[in-house]
Design an enzyme around this catalytic site. Structure first.
Site, PDB file in Angstrom:
ATOM      1  N   ASP A 136       0.820  -1.206   0.000  1.00  0.00           N
ATOM      2  CA  ASP A 136       0.000   0.000   0.000  1.00  0.00           C
ATOM      3  C   ASP A 136       0.861   1.266   0.000  1.00  0.00           C
ATOM      4  O   ASP A 136       2.092   1.217  -0.117  1.00  0.00           O
ATOM      5  CB  ASP A 136      -0.990  -0.034   1.162  1.00  0.00           C
ATOM      6  CG  ASP A 136      -2.353   0.482   0.728  1.00  0.00           C
ATOM      7  OD1 ASP A 136      -2.430   1.671   0.350  1.00  0.00           O
ATOM      8  OD2 ASP A 136      -3.320  -0.298   0.739  1.00  0.00           O
ATOM      9  N   HIS A 137       0.179   2.385   0.134  1.00  0.00           N
ATOM     10  CA  HIS A 137       0.814   3.690  -0.049  1.00  0.00           C
ATOM     11  C   HIS A 137       1.959   3.907   0.939  1.00  0.00           C
ATOM     12  O   HIS A 137       1.912   3.474   2.090  1.00  0.00           O
ATOM     13  CB  HIS A 137      -0.217   4.815   0.111  1.00  0.00           C
ATOM     14  CG  HIS A 137      -0.787   4.907   1.498  1.00  0.00           C
ATOM     15  ND1 HIS A 137      -0.220   5.691   2.475  1.00  0.00           N
ATOM     16  CD2 HIS A 137      -1.856   4.313   2.065  1.00  0.00           C
ATOM     17  CE1 HIS A 137      -0.913   5.587   3.587  1.00  0.00           C
ATOM     18  NE2 HIS A 137      -1.920   4.750   3.377  1.00  0.00           N
TER      19      HIS A 137
END
Length: 211
Positions: A136-137
């Site tokens: 994820d980010h």
């Protein structure tokens, strides 16, 4: 465009992942270089170009892009040898993977179909991101990290060099997995994992060292 050549072959999963990803991207492999003590031809029909001696030939290296499909202990020293020789080692991502335009992939990294790399994630060199793994980010993934199928790493996770994250593991926001650590299959990692440790379970706990 230079030919794309696979280093290593055999019947393991990585050579097949590499061959299929390259073909799906419209840039099929132009052949392979044998590497290791017991080289085998790949299951995908490919031309054998030679053995490891080719990797010491500057003229050969200057004319090709390489993707390393060697697994196990030999992968790191081979990759470092090729980096030292200034070989071209572009990352390879299957077109069915989703890579944010703000994410970065290091040299030699291979990303399988269905994997997701979100915004501002940084993936190091010679990593393996397997099927349907999600990074994820703002994750930071070091060099030579192996991410098994179905792993989910939430935002701001750090996974340091040479760690292994097993099948279906989950890592919550902001956690660090230390260098050389192993996260067992299905583990739910809720706190930092020390370098070199092995963690298993939900919540993940550190296994005592083997005696």
């Amino acid at each position: 465009m230079r030919p794309l050549i696979m280093v290593g072959a055999g019947r393991g999963s990585l050579p097949r992942i590499v061959a299929e990803a390259a073909a799906a991207r419209g840039r099929p492999l132009s052949g392979y270089v044998e590497f290791g003590d017991n080289p085998e031809p790949p299951t995908t029909p490919l031309e054998r170009l030679g053995d490891a001696a080719l990797l010491d030939d500057p003229a050969f290296l200057a004319g090709v892009d390489l993707v390393v499909a060697v697994q196990g202990a030999a992968r790191r020293p081979l990759a470092l040898q090729l980096l030292q020789a200034q070989a071209s080692l572009p990352p390879l991502a299957h077109p069915a993977a989703t890579i944010s335009t703000t994410a970065t992939l290091g040299a030699g990294t291979v990303v399988s179909a269905g994997a997701i790399v979100q915004s501002d994630a940084r993936i190091g060199r010679f990593c393996l991101l397997n099927t349907a793994a999600s990074i994820d980010h703002d994750n930071s993934v070091g060099d030579f990290v192996s991410i098994a199928p179905g792993v989910h790493a939430a935002g701001y996770v750090t996974i340091e060099d040479e760690a292994f994250v097993g099948l279906g593991a989950v890592i919550i926001n902001g956690v660090t997995v230390g260098a050389g650590a192993t996260v067992g299959a299905g583990a739910v990692v809720t706190r930092n994992v020390p370098a070199g440790a092995t963690v298993v379970g939900n919540p993940a706990r550190v296994l005592p060292p083997k005696t």
